[in-house]
Design an enzyme around this catalytic site. Structure first.
Site, mmCIF file in Angstrom:
data_model
loop_
_atom_site.group_PDB
_atom_site.id
_atom_site.type_symbol
_atom_site.label_atom_id
_atom_site.label_comp_id
_atom_site.label_asym_id
_atom_site.label_seq_id
_atom_site.Cartn_x
_atom_site.Cartn_y
_atom_site.Cartn_z
ATOM 1 N N SER A 151 0.874 -1.166 0.000
ATOM 2 C CA SER A 151 0.000 0.000 0.000
ATOM 3 C C SER A 151 0.910 1.214 0.000
ATOM 4 C CB SER A 151 -0.919 -0.072 1.224
ATOM 5 O OG SER A 151 -1.662 1.093 1.395
ATOM 6 N N TYR A 168 -4.831 8.360 -6.291
ATOM 7 C CA TYR A 168 -3.847 7.374 -5.821
ATOM 8 C C TYR A 168 -4.219 6.912 -4.409
ATOM 9 C CZ TYR A 168 0.685 5.514 -4.233
ATOM 10 O OH TYR A 168 1.681 4.717 -3.730
ATOM 11 N N LYS A 189 -5.138 3.151 -2.779
ATOM 12 C CA LYS A 189 -4.413 2.547 -1.658
ATOM 13 C C LYS A 189 -5.320 2.372 -0.434
ATOM 14 C CE LYS A 189 -0.330 2.093 -3.702
ATOM 15 N NZ LYS A 189 0.214 0.755 -4.021
#
Ligand code: NAP
Length: 279
Positions: free
Chosen positions: A137, A151, A155
């Site tokens: 992650s 993004y 994650k």
């Protein structure tokens, strides 16, 4: 607990953390399936380690290849003990600047690809009642900043999926570790980074400034990929591996500060929160 006899399967090994991890596993005497979109980028690494290494082509967004690569790995080594879902990249854009095709492609790699590789590897691990899934992650999977909202969304999704997975497969003898690096000296903030073509002036002071500061970290990130690789191997070999492994001082500082602000925010609204249940 993994041993030196374990078979590792690592995605995204052409550069960066994936390459460093594959190198450390192999140089430590272990066995690794070293995968990359272009297997030519890992041919040298595999060639140095004879039959302990297998280089395979794998774009994690290619469903057919995911299933085939896992089968080829299991045929070569008999099993996969440690899956490392490492492949991933960043995308700089304020939320409003985000481009639909780029956002979907980002999720295809960072989230859907990881999920598909995981589903492909799990039957073998369940059959043996052992295995370890390491999902890379980011500190950005715990805390979000401007310019990287999409993004972070990928994650945060990886974090949620991984927590559920840990609850489901733990009783079956399979471990899950979520790795949360801070800034590491890889191509992530340089050649691998994608950016929206759209740039809106209203976000110059927020997302725009963070775009620039993120790109400026390239080549100066404090995190050492080789040390990250050793840390991941150590965590996988531990008797009690962590569910979460922060990597680097910045990750530690940001995560612990977030714990404090989360608690303060929850406590500040405690009475309102508790008052929402039936009287
Ligand atoms: P990197 O040097 O850019 O490496 C990324 C790797 O992912 C490359 O091998 C790249 O392959 C591969 N990849 C990208 N899309 C792929 C796909 N569809 N299928 C298969 N492989 C794909 O960056 P890195 O820092 O090592 O990144 C590794 C992971 O760490 C990523 O998940 C990233 O989000 C995470 N991370 C990095 C940092 C950091 O500061 N470096 C911090 C937090 C989290 P190609 O060469 O083919 O593009």
């Amino acid at each position: 607990m993994s041993t030196n006899d374990s078979v590792w399967f690592i995605t995204g090994c052409s550069t960066g953390l994936g390459r460093a991890l594959a190198t450390a596993v192999l140089e430590g005497g272990g066995r690794a399936v070293v995968t990359a979109r272009d297997p030519g980028t890992v041919a040298d690494l595999a060639a140095r380690h004879g039959d302990r290494a297998l280089a395979l082509a794998l774009d994690v967004t290619d469903s057919g290849r995911v299933a085939a690569a896992v089968k080829e790995a299991e045929a070569a080594f008999g099993r996969i003990d440690v899956l490392v879902n490492n492949a991933g990249y960043g995308y700089l854009a304020a939320v409003e600047e985000g481009e639909e095709d780029e956002v979907r492609a980002l999720f295809d790699t960072n989230f859907f690809g990881l999920a598909e590789v995981t589903r492909a590897v799990l039957p073998g691990m369940r059959a043996r009642r052992s295995g370890h899934i390491v999902n890379v992650s980011s500190i950005g999977g715990l805390v979000a900043f401007g310019a990287t909202g999409y993004y972070h969304a990928t994650k945060f999704a990886v974090e949620g999926l991984s927590e559920s997975l840990a609850a489901e497969v733990g009783p079956l003898g399979i471990k899950v570790t979520i790795v949360e690096p801070g800034g590491f000296r890889t191509n992530w903030s340089g050649p691998s980074m994608r950016q929206s073509a759209t740039v809106l002036d209203d976000y110059a002071e927020t997302a725009g400034a963070r775009r620039a500061s993120t790109l400026a970290t390239y080549g100066h990130q404090p995190g050492d990929p080789d040390r990250a690789a050793e840390a991941i191997i150590g965590a996988v070999r531990a008797d009690e591996p962590p569910l979460r492994l922060l990597l680097g001082r910045s990750a530690y500082d940001i995560a612990t500060a977030r714990l404090d602000t989360l608690r303060a925010g929850f406590e500040g609204w405690r009475d309102v929160t508790l008052g929402a249940d039936f009287a």
